[in-house]
Design a protein around this motif. Structure first.
Motif, PDB file in Angstrom:
ATOM      1  N   PRO A   2      -2.943  76.653 -51.435  1.00 58.86           N
ATOM      2  CA  PRO A   2      -2.415  77.847 -52.116  1.00 58.86           C
ATOM      3  C   PRO A   2      -0.928  78.000 -51.822  1.00 58.86           C
ATOM      4  O   PRO A   2      -0.441  77.529 -50.804  1.00 58.86           O
ATOM      5  CB  PRO A   2      -3.197  78.981 -51.462  1.00 58.86           C
ATOM      6  N   SER A 138       6.882  83.085 -31.281  1.00 57.53           N
ATOM      7  CA  SER A 138       5.509  82.629 -31.049  1.00 57.53           C
ATOM      8  C   SER A 138       5.052  82.896 -29.629  1.00 57.53           C
ATOM      9  O   SER A 138       3.858  83.022 -29.386  1.00 57.53           O
ATOM     10  CB  SER A 138       5.405  81.122 -31.257  1.00 57.53           C
ATOM     11  N   LEU A 167      -5.869  85.090 -40.952  1.00 58.13           N
ATOM     12  CA  LEU A 167      -6.169  85.659 -42.267  1.00 58.13           C
ATOM     13  C   LEU A 167      -7.625  86.106 -42.310  1.00 58.13           C
ATOM     14  O   LEU A 167      -8.473  85.532 -41.619  1.00 58.13           O
ATOM     15  CB  LEU A 167      -5.947  84.604 -43.352  1.00 58.13           C
TER      16      LEU A 167
HETATM   17  N1  ATP Z   1      -0.085  83.311 -45.961  1.00 59.66           N
HETATM   18  C1  ATP Z   1      -0.023  81.988 -46.119  1.00 59.66           C
HETATM   19  N2  ATP Z   1      -0.460  81.416 -47.259  1.00 59.66           N
HETATM   20  C2  ATP Z   1      -0.418  80.076 -47.406  1.00 59.66           C
HETATM   21  N3  ATP Z   1       0.039  79.216 -46.453  1.00 59.66           N
HETATM   22  C3  ATP Z   1       0.488  79.734 -45.314  1.00 59.66           C
HETATM   23  C4  ATP Z   1       0.478  81.141 -45.083  1.00 59.66           C
HETATM   24  N4  ATP Z   1       0.978  81.369 -43.854  1.00 59.66           N
HETATM   25  C5  ATP Z   1       1.290  80.173 -43.348  1.00 59.66           C
HETATM   26  N5  ATP Z   1       1.006  79.187 -44.197  1.00 59.66           N
HETATM   27  C6  ATP Z   1       1.204  77.748 -43.937  1.00 59.66           C
HETATM   28  O1  ATP Z   1       0.681  77.472 -42.635  1.00 59.66           O
HETATM   29  C7  ATP Z   1       1.541  76.638 -41.884  1.00 59.66           C
HETATM   30  C8  ATP Z   1       1.964  77.332 -40.586  1.00 59.66           C
HETATM   31  O2  ATP Z   1       2.786  78.439 -40.915  1.00 59.66           O
HETATM   32  P1  ATP Z   1       4.160  78.769 -40.154  1.00 59.66           P
HETATM   33  O3  ATP Z   1       4.903  77.513 -39.827  1.00 59.66           O
HETATM   34  O4  ATP Z   1       4.835  79.806 -40.940  1.00 59.66           O
HETATM   35  O5  ATP Z   1       3.566  79.374 -38.822  1.00 59.66           O
HETATM   36  P2  ATP Z   1       4.317  80.012 -37.600  1.00 59.66           P
HETATM   37  O6  ATP Z   1       3.533  81.199 -37.188  1.00 59.66           O
HETATM   38  O7  ATP Z   1       5.750  80.208 -37.917  1.00 59.66           O
HETATM   39  O8  ATP Z   1       4.061  78.909 -36.530  1.00 59.66           O
HETATM   40  P3  ATP Z   1       4.967  77.917 -35.713  1.00 59.66           P
HETATM   41  O9  ATP Z   1       5.522  78.757 -34.630  1.00 59.66           O
HETATM   42  O10 ATP Z   1       3.978  76.882 -35.256  1.00 59.66           O
HETATM   43  O11 ATP Z   1       6.008  77.378 -36.663  1.00 59.66           O
HETATM   44  C9  ATP Z   1       2.717  76.314 -42.808  1.00 59.66           C
HETATM   45  O12 ATP Z   1       2.514  75.056 -43.393  1.00 59.66           O
HETATM   46  C10 ATP Z   1       2.675  77.402 -43.857  1.00 59.66           C
HETATM   47  O13 ATP Z   1       3.170  76.973 -45.098  1.00 59.66           O
END
Ligand code: ATP
Length: 466
Positions: A2, A138, A167
């Protein structure tokens, strides 16, 4: 895969800050992989000139230089300012910029004065500025030290604190193609949970068994060491925490049981459990009729299904899975899986209760236990009705004994309607594999008994949002 799902409330709150005429501070925190960076990126879709800096573990000088480079893309004037966080951030605030400092703890690790610099700005310099600062991190402990706890420099300065969690079920299911049956969806949820990154790692066109084998059990699987990696980021001395999580995943859920299994002194256990709870790894549950602070019947649970799975099936197994190869799933996972997923199924049934019983104002849902008595699903209502339910995720139809046991347990549950009148009990049975004819007959004859399949629960959870 998605594009971006859910997080509607978080997006709305962030955009409110971006549009505000005052200086604002948002603090976004949550374990790795939950989607903090993705959330911020999504929130900035319509804000082209935001300054987004993803900090790396580098020297303070390099971090500042990279921040200036990132800021210069939308605010070229920044290159004329003295290279100093105070001056640079002050300049951007005067421009009413949106400034995102992602992985803020990496910046603080190199320059611990940064939270105080921001504090001084918020206290003295930002009158008349419409800038928004967004701090993302984080490491929950470092975010607490910098911005969240009472003694941290930025305490009380933030307009919004977003504690990012996994989620919900129906949003998580958007990561999968439509071909999973309701039952398969519950199994997927019970193993992978709702952390976006873990859901992304699920192989399309593969069965649950193939996914478990290839992504989790195989030493080369992308999630094989994931919880280990995440925990080591937070905890410098993780051994005892690992033992506690392993004990909880193995079924030791009360403090006594955890102390007995791990050998950790009962009186020291609170310290570790509190820390795990602050890291959002473990939840303390009490029977629905009791207060958390007062209850002597607390049970601890690992919050996230994937971590639960990993500590139950993977942690400490060494080469066992490698030796078994493709047989590992059939030999070690499959026989226990239905039982393992049944706890997640109970939670989903609780979440679906308000939609399944729309005629009642359900004020609280949860579980209840006392001695030998236990009820999987309880809904307390604002009226006279108490809803009680039994869930079975086994591959056998649910029999009449489940109903009579549920009635016996409900008799022991002390709850009275708020107006002091007599209570009325509604019984619910949830089953993966249907019901015996005697149960179906009872449901046809009684107004106070309803039967739900896994599809009913999954549909209710989707209906919730639409
Ligand atoms: N709400 C969402 N819908 C679809 N994909 C998502 C969503 N949230 C995160 N993702 C996907 O999940 C993965 C992890 O998200 P993200 O890198 O933003 O996490 P983070 O909390 O910033 O973690 P980190 O500290 O490990 O980078 C990414 O590939 C992102 O595109």
């Amino acid at each position: 895969m998605p594009e971006f799902v859910d997080r509607t409330e978080e997006l709305a709150r962030l955009r409110e800050l971006y549009d505000s005429d005052d200086a604002e501070l948002a603090v976004i925190f949550g374990r790795r992989r939950l989607g903090k960076t993705a959330l911020v990126r999504e929130s900035l879709q319509e804000y082209d000139d935001a300054v987004v800096y993803q900090a790396k573990q580098k020297t303070s000088e390099l971090q500042l230089q990279q921040f200036i480079d990132a800021a210069a893309e939308s605010h070229p004037g920044v290159t004329r300012i003295r290279e100093d966080w105070d001056e640079i951030l002050g300049y951007l605030a005067e421009q009413d910029a949106i400034i995102v400092l992602d992985e803020f703890p990496y910046l603080v690790a190199q320059d611990e004065s940064l939270p105080s610099v921001l504090q001084a700005m918020f206290d003295h310099e930002l009158d008349g500025s419409a800038a928004t600062f967004v701090l993302v991190g984080s490491s929950i402990s470092m975010m607490e030290d910098a911005a969240l706890l009472g003694n941290s420099p930025l305490y009380g300065r933030s307009s919004v604190k977003l504690d990012i969690r996994q989620l919900p079920f129906d949003a998580a299911m958007e990561f999968f193609d439509d071909e999973y049956t309701a039952e398969e969806q519950v199994l997927m949820w019970g193993v992978f949970g709702g952390v976006p990154y873990y859901l992304e790692e699920v192989l399309p066109d593969a069965t649950l068994a193939e996914n478990i084998l290839q992504t989790i059990l195989s030493r080369h699987g992308t999630l094989h060491n994931e919880p280990d990696y995440v925990l080591r980021m937070e905890l410098t001395e993780p051994t005892r925490y690992f033992s506690i999580l392993e004990a909880i995943a193995g079924g030791s859920v009360s403090r006594n049981e955890i102390a007995g299994t791990t050998g950790i002194d009962y009186n020291q256990l609170s310290k570790y459990l509190n820390r795990l709870s602050r890291l959002r790894l473990v939840d303390q549950h009490v029977p629905i009729t009791e207060q958390k602070e007062r209850s002597k019947r607390s049970r601890y649970r690992i919050r996230d299904p994937f971590f639960r799975f990993w500590f139950h099936f993977v942690y400490g197994t060494g080469e066992e899975y490698d030796e078994l190869g493709d047989d590992a799933y059939d030999a070690l996972i499959e026989p226990e899986l239905a039982d393992f997923v049944s706890r997640s199924f109970e939670d989903l049934c609780c979440s679906a209760l308000r939609t399944l019983y729309p005629d009642y104002t359900i004020t609280n849902t949860g579980q209840w236990w006392y001695g030998e008595h236990e009820i999987d699903v309880v809904g307390l209502t604002a009226g006279e009705t108490l809803i009680v339910g039994e869930c079975k995720f086994q591959q056998a139809p649910l029999g009449y004994d489940a109903l009579s046991n549920l009635q016996d347990h409900a008799d022991e549950l002390r709850w009275s309607p708020q107006d002091g009148g007599d209570r009325v009990v509604e019984y619910a049975l949830f089953s993966r594999s249907g019901f015996n004819p005697s149960v179906e007959e009872a449901a046809a004859q009684r107004d106070d008994l309803r039967l739900f399949t896994v599809s009913d629960v999954v549909q209710a959870l989707s209906a919730d949002r639409s």
